[in-house]
Structures are given as C-alpha cells and as structure tokens.
Scaffold this active site. Sequence first.
Site, PDB file in Angstrom:
ATOM      1  N   CYS A  49      -6.477   6.629 -10.997  1.00  0.00           N
ATOM      2  CA  CYS A  49      -5.279   6.418 -12.294  1.00  0.00           C
ATOM      3  C   CYS A  49      -4.162   6.106 -11.331  1.00  0.00           C
ATOM      4  O   CYS A  49      -3.818   6.872  -9.799  1.00  0.00           O
ATOM      5  CB  CYS A  49      -5.339   7.446 -13.018  1.00  0.00           C
ATOM      6  SG  CYS A  49      -3.291   7.562 -14.060  1.00  0.00           S
ATOM      7  N   CYS A  72     -20.979   5.543   2.161  1.00  0.00           N
ATOM      8  CA  CYS A  72     -20.981   6.734   1.920  1.00  0.00           C
ATOM      9  C   CYS A  72     -21.993   7.920   2.610  1.00  0.00           C
ATOM     10  O   CYS A  72     -21.752   8.532   3.213  1.00  0.00           O
ATOM     11  CB  CYS A  72     -20.203   7.887   1.152  1.00  0.00           C
ATOM     12  SG  CYS A  72     -18.897   7.070   0.387  1.00  0.00           S
ATOM     13  N   CYS A  88     -10.072   4.883  -3.634  1.00  0.00           N
ATOM     14  CA  CYS A  88     -10.043   5.734  -3.029  1.00  0.00           C
ATOM     15  C   CYS A  88     -10.686   6.135  -1.411  1.00  0.00           C
ATOM     16  O   CYS A  88     -10.918   6.353  -0.648  1.00  0.00           O
ATOM     17  CB  CYS A  88     -10.518   7.618  -3.932  1.00  0.00           C
ATOM     18  SG  CYS A  88      -8.814   7.723  -4.037  1.00  0.00           S
TER      19      CYS A  88
END
Length: 336
Positions: free
Chosen positions: A153, A128, A142
Amino acid sequence: MALSRGLRCCQRVFSWIPVLIITSVVLWSYYAYVFELCLFTLTNTLEKVAYLLAFHICFVMFSWTYWKSIFTPPASPCKKFQLSYSDKQRYEMEERPDAQKQILVEIAKKLPIFTRAQSGAIRFCDRCQVLKPDRCHHCSVCETCVLKMDHHCPWVNNCVGFSNYKFFLLFLSYSMLYCVFIAATVFQYFLKFWVGDLPNGPAKFHVLFLMFVALMFFVSLMFLFGYHCWLVAKNRSTLEAFSAPVFVSGPDRNGFNVGIRRNLLQVFGENRRLWFIPVFTSEGNGHYFPLKNRSSESHNPLLANEDMWEESDDGSEEGSLVEDHDPSVTIEMEEE
C-alpha cells in the site's frame, strides 16, 4: 552500482510522498476543526467541550492505527523456510538441475506447505532463498518475502500482510469514523457559512473545505473498507482474490475459507475486547493456515509455535505434514 544505489535511495524518498500527503491533510483537518471551528466559531461551551472530546478520541485512534500500519515491519518466513548454509552450498555446487530440484524437494518435505505455483511446482524465491510458506509472496518494493501478503500500500508505504493486516483494517475503519464525525458535526455550520448566516472570515474557508474533504475521503474509504470486509469474510487476500491459490488438487479460491466466524478470528483473535485496539492479536504465526478441504488440519488450532515442524533432539523431523507432498513435483524459481 552507485547509480543503482542512488535510484533505490530516490525511490525510498519518493515512496514517503503519499504518507506525507495524508499526514498533511490530517494535520490541517486538526487545525481547521479544533481551532477554526471549535475555538473560533462555536459559542456554546458545552457543545464545544463535547465536540473536542469526541474529536480527539477519533483523532487518537486514527493516528494510532495509521502509525501501526506504517511502522509495523512485514513479517518474513522464519529460518526453517530458509536454505541453511550447508543446503545452500550443496544446492549451488550441484550442476545438475534435477539434483537441485531434489534438494529443494527434500527441504520442502519437512515443512507445512500445501500450495503450489500456477504450474504446480513448489514455490521457491530465488531472491530470498526461501521456500515460500502458504500465502507468502515476494514484494519487489520491500525486497522481501511477506507472510500472508495482501498488497503493498503506497498510502502507508508498507506491505500489508500477516503482521499488520488487523492494523490496516482498523486504520480504514477509524478513518471512516473520523470523516463521518467531522462531516456530521460540521454540517450545520457548513450550511450557515454557505447561506451567509455566519460572518465571512478565515473560518469560512476551513469549514467549507473541511466538509468537502471529509465527504470525499469517506466515499473512497467506504468502498475500500467494504472490499476488505468481504475479503476477511472469505478469508482471502487481495492477491488471492485476483489469482486463486493453487493446491495439489488444483486452484481453489475458497481453499482457506473455514467459515465467517473462524475467518474473523484468524485476523482479530479470540479476545473480543482487543478487536478494536491496534495491538497484535491475530492467530497463528503466518506460516500455516487451516484448510477448508482438510478436516484434520482445519480442526487443528493455528500454529502458535513451530512444534509442527521442529527438529527433535536426534535430528529427525517430527510432524512434518508430508502426507500431501509428492516427490515428483518439480521446483520452479518464481518471483511474485
């Protein structure tokens, strides 16, 4: 490249399967309770109306919190923690590792970062291109860094972190309430169907199965909810419970524990009337958290804005909280 994109696309599709399973079970439970039990089995009108009213309140709150847990995007570090275009060019063009480390150290000195990697290095995400704020971790599912990441989750197909942790806790609590209400109101009719006091029919299967499913989900949710209540009381995330955050002075599982009351307020906010409603009320912005062992910081309010490290008009950095930064600390490219 095309194969990689195809695999990622398949992964995204399959990641919705747990959500579809939960949604299917809930929709079936709605049909079984409203139609098979209340409309086709109950004969007392007052009891029927009371059950339907209470059930729909539980159902709406459960659905609302589940929706918010699924579709609230995980919060990522702000631009202040990202390498600027000039810093990124300077970093990539620099061939000497020590010089690269020094560039990142200079950037880190301007930010309120107090935690370190296990090796003692300042945490940096090479994917990132951000210096990680305290309690921030990279989620490989993600594919982004998530502020105050708790865990990813599969049942909500989302990262549980700063932006939706309150929603996730409410989802667990309203799920338990939903199961308890169903089990409590279905129990007497479960017994009547079981012993044969009520005639056999489609409702019998739905009522019997509804009782078993409600109890099964309640037991599993009870342990998970109890665990997260303990985490909130200690002000820890699931990741921090397994691996203690590392500070300049070393690992400390209670580094962010500032007392049960203040720990609770960090998640639910000051306005208690909004605690049980799935609207965002958590304190701060996810980039900075009061520390137990720092009296000066622990008495400061959570940062609701970026004034603590915003640039002044003349370009200098104000309030950068650099007193605990050690320029000799090395930078480590880590992926969590």
